[in-house]
Write a protein that holds these residues in place. Structure first.
Motif, PDB file in Angstrom:
ATOM      1  N   LEU A  51      36.145  15.364  30.423  1.00  0.00           N
ATOM      2  CA  LEU A  51      37.307  15.403  31.457  1.00  0.00           C
ATOM      3  C   LEU A  51      38.558  14.455  31.271  1.00  0.00           C
ATOM      4  CD1 LEU A  51      35.090  15.180  34.698  1.00  0.00           C
ATOM      5  CD2 LEU A  51      36.139  17.266  33.189  1.00  0.00           C
ATOM      6  N   PRO A  94      41.764  13.468  29.376  1.00  0.00           N
ATOM      7  CA  PRO A  94      42.784  14.574  29.042  1.00  0.00           C
ATOM      8  C   PRO A  94      42.811  15.485  27.930  1.00  0.00           C
ATOM      9  CG  PRO A  94      43.795  12.617  30.099  1.00  0.00           C
ATOM     10  CD  PRO A  94      42.407  12.239  29.876  1.00  0.00           C
ATOM     11  N   PRO A 114      46.168  20.543  24.684  1.00  0.00           N
ATOM     12  CA  PRO A 114      46.268  22.040  24.173  1.00  0.00           C
ATOM     13  C   PRO A 114      46.918  22.133  22.789  1.00  0.00           C
ATOM     14  CG  PRO A 114      47.454  21.676  26.243  1.00  0.00           C
ATOM     15  CD  PRO A 114      47.073  20.318  25.728  1.00  0.00           C
ATOM     16  N   VAL A 115      46.205  22.884  21.911  1.00  0.00           N
ATOM     17  CA  VAL A 115      46.833  23.167  20.650  1.00  0.00           C
ATOM     18  C   VAL A 115      46.739  24.804  20.311  1.00  0.00           C
ATOM     19  CG1 VAL A 115      46.934  21.897  18.528  1.00  0.00           C
ATOM     20  CG2 VAL A 115      44.748  22.095  20.046  1.00  0.00           C
ATOM     21  N   GLY A 116      47.668  25.362  19.987  1.00  0.00           N
ATOM     22  CA  GLY A 116      47.910  26.824  19.315  1.00  0.00           C
ATOM     23  C   GLY A 116      47.766  27.916  20.469  1.00  0.00           C
ATOM     24  N   ALA A 117      47.783  29.018  20.071  1.00  0.00           N
ATOM     25  CA  ALA A 117      47.922  29.780  21.162  1.00  0.00           C
ATOM     26  C   ALA A 117      46.919  30.318  21.741  1.00  0.00           C
ATOM     27  CB  ALA A 117      48.859  31.009  20.692  1.00  0.00           C
ATOM     28  N   VAL A 118      45.568  30.135  21.277  1.00  0.00           N
ATOM     29  CA  VAL A 118      44.299  30.527  21.649  1.00  0.00           C
ATOM     30  C   VAL A 118      44.056  29.936  22.940  1.00  0.00           C
ATOM     31  CG1 VAL A 118      42.274  31.556  20.923  1.00  0.00           C
ATOM     32  CG2 VAL A 118      43.942  30.811  19.204  1.00  0.00           C
ATOM     33  N   PRO A 124      32.573  21.688  37.377  1.00  0.00           N
ATOM     34  CA  PRO A 124      33.645  21.773  36.617  1.00  0.00           C
ATOM     35  C   PRO A 124      33.758  20.502  35.530  1.00  0.00           C
ATOM     36  CG  PRO A 124      34.287  20.796  38.990  1.00  0.00           C
ATOM     37  CD  PRO A 124      32.826  21.106  38.928  1.00  0.00           C
ATOM     38  N   VAL A 125      32.775  20.654  34.528  1.00  0.00           N
ATOM     39  CA  VAL A 125      32.529  19.662  33.624  1.00  0.00           C
ATOM     40  C   VAL A 125      33.253  20.091  32.221  1.00  0.00           C
ATOM     41  CG1 VAL A 125      30.731  18.490  34.680  1.00  0.00           C
ATOM     42  CG2 VAL A 125      30.148  20.496  33.013  1.00  0.00           C
ATOM     43  N   GLY A 128      39.234  20.496  30.795  1.00  0.00           N
ATOM     44  CA  GLY A 128      40.356  20.801  31.964  1.00  0.00           C
ATOM     45  C   GLY A 128      39.521  21.193  33.046  1.00  0.00           C
ATOM     46  N   PHE A 129      38.473  20.494  33.371  1.00  0.00           N
ATOM     47  CA  PHE A 129      37.854  20.693  34.935  1.00  0.00           C
ATOM     48  C   PHE A 129      37.660  22.209  35.168  1.00  0.00           C
ATOM     49  CE2 PHE A 129      39.552  16.706  35.459  1.00  0.00           C
ATOM     50  CZ  PHE A 129      38.763  16.054  36.239  1.00  0.00           C
ATOM     51  N   VAL A 130      37.123  23.090  34.117  1.00  0.00           N
ATOM     52  CA  VAL A 130      36.809  24.258  34.435  1.00  0.00           C
ATOM     53  C   VAL A 130      35.186  24.338  34.501  1.00  0.00           C
ATOM     54  CG1 VAL A 130      38.581  25.801  34.043  1.00  0.00           C
ATOM     55  CG2 VAL A 130      37.534  24.814  32.001  1.00  0.00           C
ATOM     56  N   PRO A 141      30.305  30.734  34.753  1.00  0.00           N
ATOM     57  CA  PRO A 141      29.946  31.522  33.575  1.00  0.00           C
ATOM     58  C   PRO A 141      31.038  32.230  33.015  1.00  0.00           C
ATOM     59  CG  PRO A 141      29.174  32.463  35.603  1.00  0.00           C
ATOM     60  CD  PRO A 141      29.715  31.145  35.886  1.00  0.00           C
ATOM     61  N   ALA A 142      32.351  32.107  33.677  1.00  0.00           N
ATOM     62  CA  ALA A 142      33.232  32.843  33.014  1.00  0.00           C
ATOM     63  C   ALA A 142      33.666  32.360  31.577  1.00  0.00           C
ATOM     64  CB  ALA A 142      34.518  32.796  33.865  1.00  0.00           C
ATOM     65  N   VAL A 143      33.486  31.250  31.247  1.00  0.00           N
ATOM     66  CA  VAL A 143      33.888  30.395  29.841  1.00  0.00           C
ATOM     67  C   VAL A 143      33.099  31.179  28.614  1.00  0.00           C
ATOM     68  CG1 VAL A 143      34.686  28.167  31.182  1.00  0.00           C
ATOM     69  CG2 VAL A 143      32.343  28.631  30.069  1.00  0.00           C
TER      70      VAL A 143
END
Ligand SMILES: Nc1ncnc2c1ncn2[C@@H]1O[C@H](COP(=O)(O)OP(=O)(O)OP(=O)(O)O)[C@@H](O)[C@H]1O
Ligand SMILES: Nc1ncnc2c1ncn2[C@@H]1O[C@H](COP(=O)(O)OP(=O)(O)OP(=O)(O)O)[C@@H](O)[C@H]1O
Ligand SMILES: O=C(O)CCCC[C@@H]1SC[C@@H]2NC(=O)N[C@@H]21
Ligand SMILES: [Mg+2]
Ligand SMILES: [Mg+2]
Lengths: 208, 244, 210, 244
Positions: free
Chosen positions: C31, C33, C36-40, C79-80, C83-85, C88-90
């Motif tokens: 958690l 910060p 973000p890197v790259g487009a993916v 949300p662990v 980015g606090f998401v 199962p969607a991940v």
């Protein structure tokens, strides 16, 4: 105030707020299904309007349950830096629609799960989890122990957030000023000590 | 609640040795005792071995040699059985409270015994009420004062209704008022009690006092005589080996 | 304090507490910060630091369970993740491979690391039990080796995840993944330095003494 | 060592409010004080605000309103300067000890002042000897008893030789002999001292006593009178607002 006394992390994952609203009284399985469904919709739709709608709905539900919207907004503060970074990155890389979607769906998913956690006492959540895990009995796993592990984990998060601050305080109070990196080791050592004390308490209370 | 039945907390020639940085360290040596009084207090200097002695009786520490019995149970071989007889209260209540709020913590203790959820909450509230903590039920334990935390920790142990209470310095973090309150509460409990303490007023309220010094149980007897001796030794040096 | 006698349970309450606390440590580091890197959309996070630390300190089996607990709790919706998401969607997201690799990476690191720690002890059976200063360097190097093995494992699985979920070709996936390697090597070294200190403060952690 | 110079520990209308989970909480309210005595003791119930008051003077807590001065320094604006004047000893030694062994921990304190490593180790050992801990120098701090740890924490602060010592419940975990020994040690130190305590014997040894209750400094004065009042209030309820 320049710095808060003893910052706390226990609001990060949300804590139970007692109440009698419909959501408080709604059975856990129904609530969980609703929240899960909404999260899936938000994550798969990939559309900022859907995310915004979900966010508005959760905020309304939170207000209706007497959770105090102001407190909620405050509890999202740790997300601020991430939101700024994400917005900046996606604005440049993928345009405003994608940026809005990423940020809004993040906020929607966080607030949705928090709605569940704020309106259900932790023991109830654990009961639900234990029930969900009960098939594991067949594999020789005790679902009660899984429940215990999860609740211990949730209890430990705020403590861990406080560790670094209290060590920094301790170093400051001794007028020694170790580099923040030098404090990471004592922080991990204190964490292991905390785990030991927790283990002793578990053993002593017969919760093996 | 259990009848005021007494268990014997028994040690015969118990030695505890642990591995230190420069070879083995003897933490307890040749301890013989049988505590059956309603309240036994263990006093002694820092590092003399009090906490180790208390921990023997619920199997948190196992003897290197000698025999320990909690009631008829050998806690080293059957720690779970011993722990169901003995409720242990630690000095630092913060490390003993395992759940985010007092109510949840006491429900955790009741989980094994009480299957029905509503019933469990009710009983947990009843325990909080008994200790005058009902309005703190849903507070985060981080927001409680030291005294309140100590009472929550005690309630969580009492909720499993152990036969014997073992308390390691239960009043150290408390103010005068909370100390008085805890004493009253302990006086009103039916359980046999074994406690270690530096609070000589609390020790004076015991029926039997044992003095531990440099890993040995050097004397035991009625509180007046023992505490008088202990004070004397603290000021003028302990008998036997040279006092540091 | 002496750890309680091992009895019928394969996991003692000490193990359970350690597992839960290290799962929580992973949450806290995740958690912090994320960059973000790259487009993916896979960020640089401190989760891998937690994976290496957990393995090196708890050993293979407990390390595996700690990270398994973390991943399962996240998949259940708390949300662990970075980015606090949560939820199962991940599993359908680009970082699924990395997440699923964590328990196995911790297990690998832990098994190797605890073997080295115990090795140091056995060689110094002449009374002293903590790792002596002149030995700390050697142990650190061995722990770094253990960490690198875990690093390779999680990056291989993570790259596979990128190919499956983000639809990247092998080349593109490897290039994306390589961006994380320098950071993760630094995390391995930091974890090893910390772990050596922890084993000194808790000489019984690896189970060699007592 | 510094000459026995006195700093004024000064508060004017200080209020401290912190963000609780259920809205803001007032932890100190309208506190006015000027502590210049050689030893000042702060007494009060658990949760009354003693630790918060002590932490104001080295900037660990910053006031929401009002003025704090440590000597001439505003600790909120210049915390580093304030901390070089004030050495702070926490109640919970576990949160203060930063290194794996007592010797290394004290060496850490000496790092700034003593460049030579052998010299530093020697001085650190000398401090441990002064507190009777030399044979624990190389133990893991987590294997020490509670009292031993408290002494290590104190030694680590004394080793930097600050002008003012602020001690938050320095005797809580100590046995009678160490309590007496700590008192002697404090008596022999040249530094001005501000301490909070539940140990009324220690408080009686102060030159000035302040009573904190429900976030307010309700009275201060000579120790005999203050402690008499405090005992009375603990047993019969505090003045002003209803006592819980
Ligand atoms: N696992 C261990 N390894 C090394 N030394 C230990 C260990 N456990 C205890 N000791 C040592 O044994 C001695 C007795 O410890 P114990 O905690 O029983 O003391 P105590 O009488 O409770 O002291 P206090 O009054 O300060 O709480 C201490 O000197 C401590 O340093
Ligand atoms: N950061 C914080 N967040 C919430 N509450 C706080 C915070 N800091 C202090 N408090 C509360 O303020 C009150 C005063 O705390 P403080 O630690 O100063 O009490 P104390 O007099 O030292 O008590 P004790 O004798 O138990 O040590 C307590 O009720 C405490 O819970
Ligand atoms: O969504 C998540 O929580 C998982 C993020 C995975 C990030 C991976 S782990 C290995 C590599 N090293 C990093 O710093 N980030 C990636
Ligand atoms: Mg003790
Ligand atoms: Mg305090």
């Amino acid at each position: 105030m320049r710095r808060r006394a003893r910052p706390r992390g226990d609001d990060l994952l949300g804590t139970y707020v007692p109440g009698t609203s419909p959501l408080h009284r709604c059975p856990l399985w129904l609530k969980a299904l609703l929240v899960l469904g909404a999260c899936l919709v938000v994550m798969t739709a990939r559309d900022w309007r859907v995310s915004l709608g979900a966010l508005a709905l959760t905020a309304a539900a939170a207000a209706a349950c007497g959770l105090g919207v102001r407190r909620w907004v405050r509890s999202l503060r740790p997300l601020l830096l991430l939101v700024i970074l994400l917005t900046a990155y996606h604005l440049v890389a993928n345009g405003p629609a994608r940026a809005a979607d990423v940020v809004l769906s993040l906020l929607a998913v966080v607030t949705l799960t928090r709605l569940l956690i704020s309106t259900t006492p932790l023991p109830r959540l654990i009961d639900g989890l234990v029930l969900l895990c009960s098939p594991l009995c067949l594999a020789g796993v005790d679902p009660e122990r899984i429940g215990l592990a999860v609740s211990l984990m949730i209890r430990s998060v705020p403590w861990l957030f406080g560790v670094l601050t209290s060590l920094r305080d301790a170093a400051a109070a001794r007028t020694v000023r170790p580099h923040p990196v030098q404090l990471v080791t004592p922080a991990v050592i204190a964490t292991v000590d905390y785990a030991h004390r927790t283990g002793e308490a578990l053993a002593a209370r017969g919760l093996e | 609640m259990e009848p005021p039945h007494r268990e014997s907390l028994y040690c015969a020639d118990v030695t505890v040795t642990v591995e230190g940085p420069r070879g083995p360290v003897t933490v307890l040596e040749g301890v013989d005792c049988e505590f059956t009084a309603r309240r036994t207090a263990v006093v002694g200097l820092n590092g003399s071995g009090k906490s180790t002695l208390l921990r023997l009786f619920n199997g948190l520490v196992t003897p290197s040699s000698g025999v320990v019995r909690t009631g008829n149970v050998d806690p080293a071989a059957f720690p779970r059985h011993a722990r169901s007889l003995v409720g242990f209260v630690f000095t630092d209540p913060a490390s003993q409270i395992l759940m985010p709020t007092p109510l949840e913590d006491i429900e955790l203790s009741l989980r094994r015994g009480v299957r029905d959820r509503a019933e469990r909450t009710e009983q947990a509230m009843a325990w909080l009420r008994r200790l005058g903590l009902e309005d703190r039920a849903h507070h985060s334990v981080f927001d409680l004062s030291g005294g309140e935390r100590q009472l929550v920790a005690l309630a969580a142990v009492l909720a499993v209704e152990p036969r014997v209470l073992v308390l390691d310095e239960p009043t150290t973090l408390l103010d005068l008022r909370n100390r008085l309150r805890l004493r009253q509460l302990l006086d009103g409990l039916p359980q046999q009690q074994l406690l270690s303490t530096h609070d000589l007023d609390l020790a004076a309220s015991a029926d039997h006092v044992a003095v531990v010094h440099e890993a040995r149980l050097i004397d035991q007897g009625p509180p007046e005589r023992m505490l008088h001796l202990y004070r004397h030794w603290c000021e003028n040096g302990f008998p036997g080996k040279t006092a540091a | 304090m002496t750890s309680p006698a091992r009895e019928t349970r394969s996991l003692t309450s000490f193990d359970l507490a350690n597992i839960a606390v290290f799962a929580a440590l992973t949450c806290v580091l995740a958690l912090a910060p994320a960059i973000p890197v790259g487009a993916v959309g896979v960020p640089i996070t401190l989760q891998t630091l937690a994976v290496f630390l957990t393995g090196m300190i708890l050993g293979g089996w407990r390390g595996f369970l700690a990270l398994l607990l973390y991943v399962v709790v996240g998949l259940l919706g708390v949300p662990v993740f970075a980015g606090f998401v949560g939820g199962p969607a991940v599993l359908a997201g680009p970082s699924a491979g990395y997440l699923l690799s964590f328990p196995f990476a911790a297990a690998l690191v832990g098994a190797l690391a605890h073997r080295s720690v115990r090795g140091e002890r056995v060689r110094r059976r002449d009374g002293a039990t903590s790792v002596a200063p002149e030995r700390r360097g050697g142990l650190t190097v061995k722990l770094i080796g253990a960490g690198l093995a875990g690093l390779v494992l999680s990056h291989v699985v993570g790259t596979a995840g990128l190919m499956i979920n983000a639809g990247l070709g092998l080349g593109a996936a490897v290039v994306t993944d390589l961006a994380f390697v320098p950071g993760d090597i630094v995390k391995v070294v930091v974890a090893a330095l910390i772990a050596v200190a922890v084993h000194r403060a808790f000489p019984r952690m690896a189970g060699a003494v007592l």
